[in-house]
Design a protein around this motif. Structure first.
Motif, short mmCIF file in Angstrom:
data_model
loop_
_atom_site.label_atom_id
_atom_site.label_comp_id
_atom_site.label_asym_id
_atom_site.label_seq_id
_atom_site.Cartn_x
_atom_site.Cartn_y
_atom_site.Cartn_z
N GLY A 182 26.99 -41.33 13.15
CA GLY A 182 27.52 -41.20 14.51
C GLY A 182 27.22 -39.84 15.10
N ILE A 183 27.36 -38.79 14.28
CA ILE A 183 27.06 -37.43 14.75
C ILE A 183 25.58 -37.31 15.08
CG2 ILE A 183 27.06 -35.00 14.07
CD1 ILE A 183 29.42 -35.63 12.22
N THR A 184 24.73 -37.86 14.20
CA THR A 184 23.28 -37.77 14.40
C THR A 184 22.87 -38.50 15.68
OG1 THR A 184 22.96 -37.71 12.02
CG2 THR A 184 21.03 -38.22 13.37
N VAL A 185 23.38 -39.70 15.88
CA VAL A 185 23.05 -40.47 17.08
C VAL A 185 23.50 -39.73 18.33
CG1 VAL A 185 23.56 -42.59 18.36
CG2 VAL A 185 23.04 -42.71 15.92
N ALA A 186 24.70 -39.13 18.27
CA ALA A 186 25.23 -38.44 19.44
C ALA A 186 24.47 -37.14 19.73
CB ALA A 186 26.71 -38.15 19.24
N TRP A 187 24.06 -36.42 18.70
CA TRP A 187 23.46 -35.10 18.91
C TRP A 187 21.95 -35.16 19.14
CZ3 TRP A 187 26.04 -31.17 14.98
CH2 TRP A 187 27.37 -31.01 15.35
N ILE A 188 21.24 -35.94 18.33
CA ILE A 188 19.77 -35.90 18.45
C ILE A 188 19.16 -37.26 18.76
CG2 ILE A 188 19.56 -33.90 16.96
CD1 ILE A 188 18.75 -35.69 14.68
N GLY A 189 19.98 -38.31 18.81
CA GLY A 189 19.48 -39.60 19.25
C GLY A 189 19.30 -40.61 18.13
N ALA A 190 19.37 -41.90 18.52
CA ALA A 190 19.27 -42.99 17.55
C ALA A 190 17.89 -43.05 16.90
CB ALA A 190 19.60 -44.31 18.23
N GLY A 191 16.85 -42.67 17.63
CA GLY A 191 15.50 -42.70 17.06
C GLY A 191 15.37 -41.81 15.84
N TRP A 192 15.94 -40.61 15.89
CA TRP A 192 15.88 -39.71 14.75
C TRP A 192 16.70 -40.24 13.57
CZ3 TRP A 192 12.25 -36.37 14.13
CH2 TRP A 192 11.63 -35.81 15.25
N ALA A 193 17.82 -40.90 13.87
CA ALA A 193 18.61 -41.49 12.79
C ALA A 193 17.80 -42.59 12.08
CB ALA A 193 19.91 -42.07 13.35
N LEU A 194 17.06 -43.40 12.84
CA LEU A 194 16.20 -44.41 12.22
C LEU A 194 15.08 -43.76 11.42
CD1 LEU A 194 15.90 -47.00 15.15
CD2 LEU A 194 17.21 -47.25 13.03
N ALA A 195 14.54 -42.65 11.93
CA ALA A 195 13.49 -41.94 11.21
C ALA A 195 14.02 -41.38 9.88
CB ALA A 195 12.93 -40.82 12.07
N LEU A 196 15.25 -40.89 9.88
CA LEU A 196 15.85 -40.39 8.64
C LEU A 196 16.01 -41.53 7.64
CD1 LEU A 196 18.53 -37.92 10.04
CD2 LEU A 196 16.53 -37.32 8.66
N ASN A 197 16.38 -42.71 8.12
CA ASN A 197 16.49 -43.86 7.23
C ASN A 197 15.13 -44.20 6.63
OD1 ASN A 197 17.71 -46.08 5.92
ND2 ASN A 197 17.08 -47.44 7.57
N ALA A 198 14.08 -44.19 7.45
CA ALA A 198 12.73 -44.44 6.94
C ALA A 198 12.36 -43.42 5.86
CB ALA A 198 11.72 -44.40 8.09
N ALA A 199 12.69 -42.15 6.09
CA ALA A 199 12.40 -41.11 5.10
C ALA A 199 13.15 -41.35 3.80
CB ALA A 199 12.76 -39.74 5.68
N SER A 200 14.37 -41.87 3.89
CA SER A 200 15.14 -42.13 2.67
C SER A 200 14.47 -43.22 1.84
CB SER A 200 16.58 -42.53 3.02
OG SER A 200 16.66 -43.85 3.50
N PHE A 201 13.86 -44.20 2.49
CA PHE A 201 13.13 -45.24 1.77
C PHE A 201 11.91 -44.65 1.06
CE2 PHE A 201 15.38 -48.34 4.50
CZ PHE A 201 15.73 -49.26 3.54
N VAL A 202 11.23 -43.72 1.71
CA VAL A 202 10.07 -43.09 1.09
C VAL A 202 10.48 -42.33 -0.17
CG1 VAL A 202 8.27 -41.35 1.39
CG2 VAL A 202 8.79 -42.93 3.26
N VAL A 203 11.55 -41.54 -0.07
CA VAL A 203 12.03 -40.79 -1.24
C VAL A 203 12.42 -41.75 -2.36
CG1 VAL A 203 13.78 -39.21 -2.09
CG2 VAL A 203 12.76 -38.84 0.17
#
Length: 440
Positions: A182-203
């Motif tokens: 919720g903080i991430t979506v509010a501060w930097i946007g939902a797109g970046w939150a989805l990108a962080l999820n994609a990065a977690s899959f890579v790791v």
């Protein structure tokens, strides 16, 4: 196992003494288990971001509305159910760890694509639905492989502890992900939150790739024959299909409460979203505590104890129906979370011990498919039923369904009698009645 005798010299099952040992550190020193636990924790952290971010991401796009959001979320949910049996067949044919890597890569690609659509603002509906479908399919491939991999990495006498520690990590990670999303979506946007999820899959994929491959002997049977063989393994065990039938109803009722009825009553009389978030958070904290408890408690009759641990799920629903004070609902949700993960750890461990390894992923896929079969129906019917008979009556009906389904499962003789052979072997003959715990 540490000596758990009481001061008088009797064993824990003779006098009811309960002792805890600290040798969970042995698992953390095991490199394959540590890799798996790290991969799951990071992946689930990203999934916590995605749960909230995907909805807001779709609503941020031009022309978005409730109808488009429902369609995209349905495209993600449907393959999770439809392809789960296919995932079980594949996982029993190939290296499960490598299948998990493929699933992680597919998930990373899907969420990267969704993030790009949000960043560019150009998101044709067919492309949104296709990427959501791919994300759901990745989950369907991953889960049966994951269930089948744990007993390959962990010795049989440490399975329950391993399952508990894995659940502690994933539950804590999901709780953190939901809080930060919720903080991430509010501060930097939902797109970046989805990108962080994609990065977690890579790791997760990188860590999982380092796990042993466990190459399987090539099978000459067809996929359909494998599916039928998995069904025979599943349907031949009364304790297994009885509890899955129970949970098909329990999950539908609980989903209806958490997804629809609870938010409606919170909006009507509990102060809105903030109060409901507190109630749901209490359950999430309870799951962490429950997994920690279940990692260390050993019981003679694990399925009996697991089914009994389902009854607390009805308590918070009944309290909502009765307009009880908020603090009682929060407490009830916490203990429902504790009991729910006691069930989860005992259930997973028993399946891993009782089912032949070569069929484990297929049987797990039938378990997942059956348990989730009515979940979408519960969400679909909750609103109309509440409108027709009243919100309080709908909640009371959900609580009653949980109780009746659980009581029905207890009628199955194998549910009451299935014994953990390791615990039974250590139990004195005079103390073999009842599901007393041994904590190791």
């Amino acid at each position: 196992m540490a000596d758990s005798r009481c001061a008088g010299g009797c064993g824990p099952l003779e006098c009811g003494a309960v002792t805890f040992s600290s040798n969970t550190t042995e698992l953390w020193r095991d490199k394959p288990f540590l890799l798996l636990a790290s991969a799951r924790t990071i992946s689930i952290l990203g999934s916590g971001f995605a749960r909230i971010a995907l909805g807001f991401a779709v609503l941020e796009l031009p022309g978005a509305g409730p109808g488009r959001l429902s369609l995209v979320l349905a495209c993600q949910a449907v393959p999770q159910l439809v392809f789960i049996l296919v995932g079980g067949v594949i996982a029993d044919r190939v290296s499960r760890s490598r299948l998990m890597v493929v699933s992680d890569v597919l998930g990373a690609a899907a969420y990267t694509g969704l993030a790009v659509l949000v960043f560019t603002g150009h998101a044709p509906l067919y492309l949104l639905c296709s990427l959501a479908f791919a994300a759901g399919a990745a989950s369907a491939l991953f889960l049966p492989a994951m269930e089948g991999l744990v007993p390959l990495l962990v010795p049989a006498d440490r399975l329950q502890r391993a399952n508990g520690l894995l659940r502690m990590g994933t539950n804590s990670s999901l709780l953190l992900g939901l809080a930060l999303s919720g903080i991430t979506v509010a501060w930097i946007g939902a797109g970046w939150a989805l990108a962080l999820n994609a990065a977690s899959f890579v790791v997760s994929a990188v860590l999982t790739f380092r796990l042993p491959r466990f190459v399987r002997t090539a099978r000459t049977s067809t996929g359909w024959a494998d599916l039928k063989e998995g069904w025979r393994e599943f349907s031949s065990r009364q304790w297994l299909w009885a509890v899955v039938a129970q949970y098909a109803i329990v999950v539908a009722a609980v989903n209806a409460n958490v997804g629809v009825l609870g938010p409606l009553v919170a909006h009507r009389e509990l102060g809105g979203a903030r109060t409901w978030s507190l109630i749901v958070a209490a359950q999430a904290v309870g799951t962490v505590a429950g997994a920690g408890l279940a990692a260390r408690v050993r019981v003679r009759r694990p399925i009996l104890v697991a089914v009994l641990a389902t009854f607390p799920a009805a308590a918070p629903i009944a309290l909502l129906a009765a307009s009880a004070p908020i603090w009682t609902i929060v407490v009830a949700m916490f203990f429902a979370g504790v009991a729910g993960d006691v069930f989860g750890v005992l259930w997973s461990t028993t399946i891993q011990r009782e089912i032949p390894e070569e069929a484990l992923s297929r049987v797990s896929s039938y378990d997942l498919f059956g348990s989730l079969a009515f979940a979408p129906l519960g969400l679909l019917l909750a609103g109309p039923v509440a409108a027709g008979i009243g919100l309080d009556n709908a909640l009371a009906g959900c609580a009653l369904l949980v109780v009746l389904a659980t009581a029905g499962a207890l009628l199955a003789p194998e549910v009451r009698s299935l014994t953990d052979r390791e615990v039974a072997a250590k139990t004195p003959v005079a103390a073999t009645a009842g599901p007393e715990p041994e904590v190791s």
